[in-house]
Each structure stands twice: as structure tokens, then as C-alpha cells.
Write an enzyme that holds these catalytic residues in place. Structure first.
Site, PDB file in Angstrom:
ATOM      1  N   LYS A  37       0.843  -1.352   0.055  1.00 34.88           N
ATOM      2  CA  LYS A  37      -0.158  -0.006  -0.006  1.00 34.88           C
ATOM      3  C   LYS A  37       0.828   1.392  -0.053  1.00 34.88           C
ATOM      4  CE  LYS A  37      -3.552  -0.599  -0.425  1.00 34.88           C
ATOM      5  NZ  LYS A  37      -4.129  -0.954  -1.869  1.00 34.88           N
ATOM      6  N   GLY A  80       2.165   2.748  -3.163  1.00 36.50           N
ATOM      7  CA  GLY A  80       1.996   3.228  -4.487  1.00 36.50           C
ATOM      8  C   GLY A  80       2.531   2.197  -5.513  1.00 36.50           C
ATOM      9  N   THR A  81       2.373   1.019  -5.309  1.00 34.35           N
ATOM     10  CA  THR A  81       3.025   0.008  -5.876  1.00 34.35           C
ATOM     11  C   THR A  81       2.308  -0.023  -7.527  1.00 34.35           C
ATOM     12  OG1 THR A  81       2.884  -1.416  -3.947  1.00 34.35           O
ATOM     13  CG2 THR A  81       3.770  -2.559  -6.073  1.00 34.35           C
ATOM     14  N   THR A  82       1.127  -0.162  -7.640  1.00 29.67           N
ATOM     15  CA  THR A  82       0.471  -0.254  -8.850  1.00 29.67           C
ATOM     16  C   THR A  82       0.822   1.167  -9.692  1.00 29.67           C
ATOM     17  OG1 THR A  82      -1.220  -1.345  -7.544  1.00 29.67           O
ATOM     18  CG2 THR A  82      -1.815  -0.355 -10.067  1.00 29.67           C
ATOM     19  N   TRP A  83       0.697   2.362  -8.944  1.00 30.10           N
ATOM     20  CA  TRP A  83       0.918   3.572  -9.649  1.00 30.10           C
ATOM     21  C   TRP A  83       2.360   3.556 -10.270  1.00 30.10           C
ATOM     22  CZ3 TRP A  83       1.044   8.702  -6.382  1.00 30.10           C
ATOM     23  CH2 TRP A  83       0.876   9.692  -7.169  1.00 30.10           C
ATOM     24  N   PHE A 130       3.791 -10.774 -10.056  1.00 31.09           N
ATOM     25  CA  PHE A 130       4.292 -10.566  -8.592  1.00 31.09           C
ATOM     26  C   PHE A 130       5.091 -11.693  -8.035  1.00 31.09           C
ATOM     27  CE2 PHE A 130       1.811 -10.056  -4.049  1.00 31.09           C
ATOM     28  CZ  PHE A 130       3.242  -9.479  -3.717  1.00 31.09           C
ATOM     29  N   HIS A 139       7.078  -7.398  -2.678  1.00 31.85           N
ATOM     30  CA  HIS A 139       7.039  -6.617  -1.465  1.00 31.85           C
ATOM     31  C   HIS A 139       8.006  -7.250  -0.497  1.00 31.85           C
ATOM     32  CE1 HIS A 139       3.552  -4.576  -2.690  1.00 31.85           C
ATOM     33  NE2 HIS A 139       2.511  -5.435  -2.244  1.00 31.85           N
ATOM     34  N   ARG A 149       6.359   4.920   1.938  1.00 34.16           N
ATOM     35  CA  ARG A 149       5.280   5.776   2.321  1.00 34.16           C
ATOM     36  C   ARG A 149       5.305   6.205   3.516  1.00 34.16           C
ATOM     37  NH1 ARG A 149      -1.136   4.591   0.633  1.00 34.16           N
ATOM     38  NH2 ARG A 149      -1.797   6.883   0.715  1.00 34.16           N
ATOM     39  N   SER A 195      -4.194   2.954   4.976  1.00 28.82           N
ATOM     40  CA  SER A 195      -4.360   2.131   3.733  1.00 28.82           C
ATOM     41  C   SER A 195      -4.296   0.750   3.746  1.00 28.82           C
ATOM     42  CB  SER A 195      -3.331   2.609   2.507  1.00 28.82           C
ATOM     43  OG  SER A 195      -3.736   2.094   1.571  1.00 28.82           O
ATOM     44  N   PHE A 214      -7.156  -2.134   3.308  1.00 29.33           N
ATOM     45  CA  PHE A 214      -6.811  -3.191   2.420  1.00 29.33           C
ATOM     46  C   PHE A 214      -7.267  -4.452   3.265  1.00 29.33           C
ATOM     47  CE2 PHE A 214      -3.916  -6.271   0.598  1.00 29.33           C
ATOM     48  CZ  PHE A 214      -4.573  -6.437  -0.521  1.00 29.33           C
ATOM     49  N   TYR A 272       6.232   8.079  -1.995  1.00 29.64           N
ATOM     50  CA  TYR A 272       4.717   8.103  -2.461  1.00 29.64           C
ATOM     51  C   TYR A 272       4.632   9.710  -2.370  1.00 29.64           C
ATOM     52  CZ  TYR A 272      -0.326   7.288  -2.664  1.00 29.64           C
ATOM     53  OH  TYR A 272      -1.686   7.469  -2.904  1.00 29.64           O
TER      54      TYR A 272
END
Length: 334
Positions: free
Chosen positions: A82, A84-87, A115, A138, A160, A168, A172, A223
């Protein structure tokens, strides 16, 4: 059938479990001790390896992960969950694919950017992929594949701030239906600070990569930097990858990666987790995309404790990079 298998795998990855395994030293390859199994009342059985809390499926695969063949051309995006990985994955993919927006909107990011420690598509699929391979993880620094330290693939790490990442991560965990986590934030806060959540402690995760930040193959981002000046960070990532971009191309990537656009993009919004019954239909994977939401959850006592925690364990120069200016907000700048 694939979705059913993936559902079972996802349960194993996040929920945790038990096993017996030897772990390697990140530099020398020598074996280390420090394996401890415990049961968290909210998240189930967990395994602590050299102080890092790992889910069962990851713990079971550490031997294979450490022995995973790395290529110099590989590109890793590594984060604590959580953060900003996908970003950043999407930014990297677009830079490397020469702005292939069509594929970025039609092919799931899990397939474009697998992954590493997740069995599906898994290491076998990554191993057969053409270079450059895009790999998400991760894992903490010391549990990366052994060849990472010798072949020096490119690694982009994103940190982050503790307050926002804990909030966040809390949401999740509540979103994942199989965890049955119905605790409040006070309960989750204690697990976060104690480092018992998956991939915790946060402090070790971000500082171990920070210590390696000066290596030429590592780009360390936060982030908050993305929030405050996404165009500058996109340019920095492009330069790091050896693919400098002009302002117009940077703007196109920034627009595609706006929070509202990513939330609508079915190739990256993880709505398929809802279809598989893994995530609650009422709770989006991409929740707010803001900084400062912690103010809605932290008590004065929590704030004081986390500030002391950060001051004690996080280098001041790193902490300054995770401070958000008053002008920063959601990642919707173009």
C-alpha cells in the site's frame, strides 16, 4: 478454473501459515536463524523470518525465491504494501513499452508486471518471459533473490509515510473477505507498530532499502514525491531506465496514471478480486489516492506514538522525503 486456483493462492499469500525452511544471508549466502511461528488473532498464522513477518505461501517459497535466476535487464518495483506499487508499476510499464496505452488498458497488470512471490502467474512464468522482465515484489531487501546482489538489475523502491500507509493497509485488510478481519483501526495500529502485519515491520522494510539507495541500480522514491510532483518523478524514472522522455510524453503518462483514471481502468483497478470473491464488493482496491487521510483515524496518543516511532527508527533525511507539503493532495495532476 484459473480464478479458483488464484483465489486459493491469494488466501495463502495474505493470510499466512507455517512451514520449516532455511533462509540465506543477503550478502554471503550463509544460512541465518530467526524463524518464529505465531498466530495473530486477526490475520491467522504467520511466520517471522529474521524479524520480517511473512505469509505462509511466501515463507514456503523463500528457497525458490532466493535461487531464482535474475537477469541484468530485469526491472523490479519493490514496496511495503500500500505504498504506491500499482502507480509506479504502470509508469514503468508505459515508459518501457513506448507508451502502449492500448495494452495498459486491456491486459491485467498482474500479467504485464507479475508478482514475484505470488504463485500465479508465478516464477515459472517470469522465468520464461522475454527481457526486459517487469517484476513486482513486497519482499524485504534481505529476502530478494541472491543474484539481485551480484547481477544488479534495476530496482525502483517506493516508501510511504507511516501514518498514511497504516491507514491504507488497514482498509486493504478489511477489504479481503477471507481474512475476516473486523477489528478497528486501534487494533490494526498496534499490529502495524509491533511489525506483525504481513511484510512488517514497516520501519525495517523502508530503511533496509534506504541503506542500499546509493547503488547505481537502485532508485529510491517516496509516495509523497509522486503526489507533489508526478511529472518530475516520471522523468526521473525514465532517466533511470535509460529512456528519457520529453514533456509531452511525461504529461501523457501522468494523465493515464491519474487516480481517477486508474480507478476506472479495469486492467489495473483489481476489480477482478471482487469477481473471484476475494475482496468485498463494497470496498474498492483503489480507495482514495490521497495523503493525509490518517487524520481521520489517528488519536492524539497514536500520533504521538507513531512520531516517536519514526524519529527513533527512520533516518531524518528519509523522513523528510515522506513529508507532504500543504499543496499536495490526490494524484490527479496532469
Amino acid at each position: 478454473m484459473i480464478d479458483k486456483v488464484a483465489k486459493l493462492i491469494c488466501v495463502s499469500v495474505v493470510a499466512g501459515g507455517s512451514a520449516t525452511l532455511l533462509i540465506w544471508n543477503k550478502k554471503t549466502g550463509s544460512h541465518l536463524k530467526g524463524i518464529h511461528r505465531y498466530r495473530d488473532p486477526s490475520l491467522g498464522e504467520m511466520v517471522s523470518v529474521n524479524g520480517c513477518a511473512l505469509p505462509k505461501q511466501v515463507y514456503d517459497s523463500v528457497g525458490k525465491i532466493k535461487a531464482f535466476p535474475v537477469r541484468e535487464s530485469d526491472i523490479f518495483v519493490a514496496t511495503f504494501p500500500k505504498s504506491g506499487t500499482t502507480w509506479v508499476q504502470e509508469i514503468v510499464y508505459l515508459i518501457e513499452s513506448d507508451l502502449d496505452f492500448q495494452t495498459a488498458k486491456s491486459t491485467r497488470i498482474d500479467d504485464r508486471f507479475p508478482f514475484l512471490e505470488f504463485p500465479c502467474p508465478g516464477m515459472k512464468t517470469i522465468g520464461k518471459s522475454a527481457s526486459p522482465r517487469f517484476i513486482k515484489t513486497h519482499l524485504p531487501w534481505q529476502l530478494l533473490p541472491d543474484e539481485v546482489y551480484t547481477k544488479k538489475p534495476k530496482i525502483i523502491y517506493v516508501a510511504r509515510n507511516a501514518k498514511d500507509v497504516s491507514v491504507s493497509y488497514y482498509h486493504f485488510c478489511r477489504t479481503l473477505t477471507f481474512l475476516n478481519f473486523d477489528g478497528d483501526f486501534t487494533e490494526f495500529f498496534r499490529m502495524f507498530v509491533d511489525g506483525t502485519v504481513s511484510y512488517g515491520p514497516w520501519r525495517d522494510h523502508i530503511t533496509d532499502y534506504w541503506e542500499a539507495r546509493n547503488e547505481a541500480n537502485i532508485l529510491y522514491l517516496t509516495y509523497e514525491e509522486l503526489q507533489q510532483d508526478v511529472h518530475s518523478v516520471i522523468g526521473k524514472i525514465a532517466d533511470f531506465l535509460g529512456k528519457p522522455l520529453n514533456d509531452e510524453r511525461i504529461k501523457l503518462i501522468a494523465f493515464h496514471c491519474r487516480f481517477d483514471n486508474m480507478k476506472r481502468n479495469t486492467a489495473i483497478n483489481y476489480n477482478w478480486l471482487k469477481e473471484m470473491g476475494i475482496a468485498s464488493k463494497e470496498s474498492p482496491f483503489m480507495r482514495k489516492g490521497i495523503t493525509g487521510d490518517w487524520k481521520n483515524y489517528y488519536s492524539k496518543e497514536m500520533f504521538d506514538e507513531i512520531e516517536d516511532y519514526v524519529d527513533k527508527y527512520v533516518p531524518a533525511d528519509l523522513n523528510r522525503r515522506m513529508v507532504v507539503s500543504t499543496a499536495a493532495g490526490r494524484n490527479d495532476k496532469t
